[in-house]
Design an enzyme around this catalytic site. Structure first.
Site, PDB file in Angstrom:
ATOM      1  N   SER A 119       3.686  -7.937  10.646  1.00 50.45           N
ATOM      2  CA  SER A 119       2.359  -8.555  10.552  1.00 50.45           C
ATOM      3  C   SER A 119       2.270  -9.302   9.236  1.00 50.45           C
ATOM      4  CB  SER A 119       1.263  -7.487  10.608  1.00 50.45           C
ATOM      5  OG  SER A 119      -0.002  -8.034  10.279  1.00 50.45           O
ATOM      6  N   TYR A 137      -2.003   1.307   7.728  1.00 48.43           N
ATOM      7  CA  TYR A 137      -1.381   0.328   8.624  1.00 48.43           C
ATOM      8  C   TYR A 137      -0.653  -0.751   7.826  1.00 48.43           C
ATOM      9  CZ  TYR A 137      -0.954  -3.364  12.144  1.00 48.43           C
ATOM     10  OH  TYR A 137      -0.464  -4.346  12.983  1.00 48.43           O
ATOM     11  N   LYS A 141       3.558  -1.926   7.604  1.00 50.92           N
ATOM     12  CA  LYS A 141       4.092  -3.263   7.847  1.00 50.92           C
ATOM     13  C   LYS A 141       4.837  -3.790   6.623  1.00 50.92           C
ATOM     14  CE  LYS A 141       2.722  -3.499  12.068  1.00 50.92           C
ATOM     15  NZ  LYS A 141       3.715  -3.424  13.178  1.00 50.92           N
TER      16      LYS A 141
END
Length: 232
Positions: A119, A137, A141
């Site tokens: 991402s 999160y 990534k």
């Protein structure tokens, strides 16, 4: 959405596809759309179950690591369970499944390609408060991009390429639901030179390129699919 789109595209190109999901109903509907694919229902966040389900899978020449989970919590309220679950699915599964596939490639003495779906949050935090509470999160990534480079370094001598794609907001069903508010969307779109969010096929096209021999000299890269967001 990205995983389903990738399976459909590979199936259309004549690839023999093994689709993995923890949701059996998704696999059933995908099999109806793509007759002949093989499906495996397993929670990739469970190491032992994944080993049982995929330990003897193959032969596999190309791998797309797309599984991910997102549970939003303010940084000061992050719990052990959410931290462990997010890292287990988003990062540890990449290590485990890639090991399984890479060992098979090396044993067979053939080249291969691995693509990790990352991402743009691996490189930048969002410019507004509409997307706070993503500390865990975003960490997975960021770690995935560095893992991609480390994998490329170690697997390169075995002719296995490893790259990542780093999308902006993608108009999957979840993306549409989360970004339907015009005011919220504007804060992001104002930072995207192309003035739009990514469609699933934009990400799938980048994945297909990195899987293919057309990217034969590309490894260890993180390819933005962000409409220019990271350039602003």
């Amino acid at each position: 959405g990205i995983g389903r789109g990738t399976v459909k595209a590979l199936h259309a190109l004549g690839a023999a596809v093994i689709a993995v999901s923890r949701t059996n109903t998704d696999l059933v509907s995908l099999s109806e759309q793509c007759p002949g694919i093989e499906t495996v229902c397993v929670d990739l966040g469970d190491w032992e179950a994944t080993e049982r389900a995929l330990g003897s899978v193959g032969p596999v020449d190309l791998l797309v690591n797309n599984a991910a989970t997102l549970q939003m919590q303010p940084f000061l309220e992050v719990t052990k369970d959410v931290f462990d679950r997010t890292f287990n699915v988003n990062l540890r599964s990449v290590v485990q499944v890639s090991q399984i596939v890479a060992r098979g490639l090396i044993q067979r003495g053939v080249p291969g390609s691995i693509v990790n779906v990352s991402s743009m949050v691996a490189h930048v935090t969002f410019p507004n408060r509409a997307i706070t509470n993503h500390s865990v999160y975003c960490s997975t990534k960021g770690a995935m991009d560095m893992l991609t480079k480390a994998m490329a370094l170690e697997l390169g001598p075995h002719k296995i390429r490893v790259n990542a794609v780093n999308p902006t907001v993608v108009m999957t069903l979840m993306g549409q639901a989360n970004w339907s508010n015009p005011q919220k969307a504007k804060t992001m779109l104002d930072r995207i030179p192309l003035g739009k969010f990514a469609e699933v096929e934009n990400v799938v096209d980048a994945i297909l390129f990195l899987l293919s021999d057309r990217s034969g000299m590309t490894t260890g890269s993180a390819v933005p699919v962000d409409g220019g967001f990271l350039a602003t």
